[in-house]
Write an enzyme that holds these catalytic residues in place. Sequence first.
Site, PDB file in Angstrom:
ATOM      1  N   ASP A  44      58.652  33.192  37.686  1.00 49.53           N
ATOM      2  CA  ASP A  44      57.427  33.401  38.442  1.00 49.53           C
ATOM      3  C   ASP A  44      56.307  33.977  37.590  1.00 49.53           C
ATOM      4  O   ASP A  44      56.518  34.449  36.470  1.00 49.53           O
ATOM      5  CB  ASP A  44      57.681  34.374  39.601  1.00 49.53           C
ATOM      6  CG  ASP A  44      58.186  33.677  40.849  1.00 49.53           C
ATOM      7  OD1 ASP A  44      58.218  32.438  40.855  1.00 49.53           O
ATOM      8  OD2 ASP A  44      58.558  34.379  41.810  1.00 49.53           O
ATOM      9  N   LYS A  66      52.757  31.439  40.974  1.00 48.95           N
ATOM     10  CA  LYS A  66      51.740  31.294  42.017  1.00 48.95           C
ATOM     11  C   LYS A  66      50.844  32.520  41.980  1.00 48.95           C
ATOM     12  O   LYS A  66      51.322  33.646  41.975  1.00 48.95           O
ATOM     13  CB  LYS A  66      52.389  31.178  43.404  1.00 48.95           C
ATOM     14  CG  LYS A  66      53.232  29.928  43.592  1.00 48.95           C
ATOM     15  CD  LYS A  66      53.836  29.858  44.978  1.00 48.95           C
ATOM     16  CE  LYS A  66      55.073  30.688  45.101  1.00 48.95           C
ATOM     17  NZ  LYS A  66      55.759  30.520  46.394  1.00 48.95           N
ATOM     18  N   MET A 181      50.466  42.748  48.425  1.00 53.89           N
ATOM     19  CA  MET A 181      49.536  41.604  48.463  1.00 53.89           C
ATOM     20  C   MET A 181      48.396  41.816  49.468  1.00 53.89           C
ATOM     21  O   MET A 181      48.051  40.922  50.233  1.00 53.89           O
ATOM     22  CB  MET A 181      50.305  40.318  48.824  1.00 53.89           C
ATOM     23  CG  MET A 181      51.451  40.012  47.887  1.00 53.89           C
ATOM     24  SD  MET A 181      52.561  38.729  48.500  1.00 53.89           S
ATOM     25  CE  MET A 181      53.378  39.561  49.857  1.00 53.89           C
TER      26      MET A 181
END
Length: 515
Positions: A44, A66, A181
């Site tokens: 990742d 991502k 996030m």
Amino acid sequence: MRRRRVNNNKSGIVYLVGAGPGDPGLITVKGLECIRKADVVIYDYLASPILLNHAGETAELIYVGKKGGDHTLSQDGINALIVDKAKSGSIVARLKGGDPFVFGRGGEEAEVLIAAGIPFEIVPGVTSAVAAPAYAGIPLTHRKYTSAVAFITGHEDPEKSQSRIDWASLAKGIGTLVFFMGVKNLPYIADHLIQHGKPADTPVALVRWGTTPRQVSVVGTLENIVQRVQKAGLKAPAIIVVGDVVNLRKTMKWYENRPLLGKRIVVTRARAQASDLIRQLSELGAECFEYPTIRIQPPEDWSPLDRTIEAIAGYDWLIFTSVNGVKYFFERLFALGKDVRALGHIKTAAIGPATADRLLAFGIKSDIVPESYRAESVAAAFGGLDVNGNRILLPRAREARPVLPAELTKMGAQVDEVDAYLTEAVTDNAEQLTNKLEADAVDIITFTSSSTVTNFKALLPESRFKSLMAGVTIASIGPITTDTAGKLGFDVDITAETYTIPGLCDAIVAYFNTA
């Protein structure tokens, strides 16, 4: 380029591995084991690239990161890739930032593997929810403040018709809140907590790139944190901590006190020797980029060195000018069936403390350790000795400077130089290095020898040399290296007074402490 290793097992297995929050030292022992034995590593955006160095030489490395809406693969695509690689018989390490089961979508990937009948294991990781606050000096629980903590997503599934977060309970019933996030939704988060009863003066901290050299923290309260974050220009990825424990940061802040935190440093040393410099700079808070400009290689023919070792009884002195000289000399000594007893009659000299330490590791204490590799220093070291007529063996690099044998010859010694190793220029990643310099992504360049300077200069386009070096601090391990750099057009800012790796690190710290 890596070649894919073929696993002979009929069916593969998938390890869902938590890579930790960013500091590569925070991965678990089991996580490293999974990376080392994997045929395929699927990693990742938030997994430290340094962890990939532990993968096997033939392992296939696949990036599926991502960030900010820019997805290399959709989650469905990642799921399909994992299944495909495992069905081909591969051992797959799915490397995920933080912990795979804490907002890491590891549960979704595990469900796909179950449906496909593929065996898997979960390897927990250190979640950023705990690590980032800890590196910012914020304990999530404290007996004097709170015994409760909650982890909440700050970015819910956009397909949900309404929020499933119980804002009233969060605002009134839990001590410390940690949002993942949530930078883009910070105004929404702060407003909802205040609206549901959380005091507006509740302390808040955002920690960006926690546990990495890029870590930045912004502290405020629910009523002013949005403005402070905007003023600081802080963006994702960041962890949001809400609660009275944030006040402990005033005295517990430790990681951001490191003297070189955030400094981006290019290490030009040979890869085989760079680890010690990288480790020390990293411990001081720096972000290191490894761009080796030299490669240490054995000579094409061992015969000259072997002949001198066979005739070692005829020498009075054995002088080593580098750690590499010690390494290769003793490799050949042992390869010829001899050991250190063959050197019992001989006196030794080592240029520099690192070389002396390496020699001592073989059980031999150097008789002389000159302060530096300078003609006057060598002369001073041997000045009180009568070496007239002595035979001196000097195993070293083919490209070494002629100063030492010349000075010893002036003293009446017979000096035999022999190639113990070679240094070759490395041109890999020259374009990547140039791009990084053009983007002003380098603060410091370190040079540990004249050859690293010469080869580094050769990597750069001459027409853009001055512009690429503008604003970059140059750090040299000693005056000889500094002199070479100056002749090649570098403006050297730092020259270590002690010509060792610790000395170079100390000099860099001292420079920025007084800058």
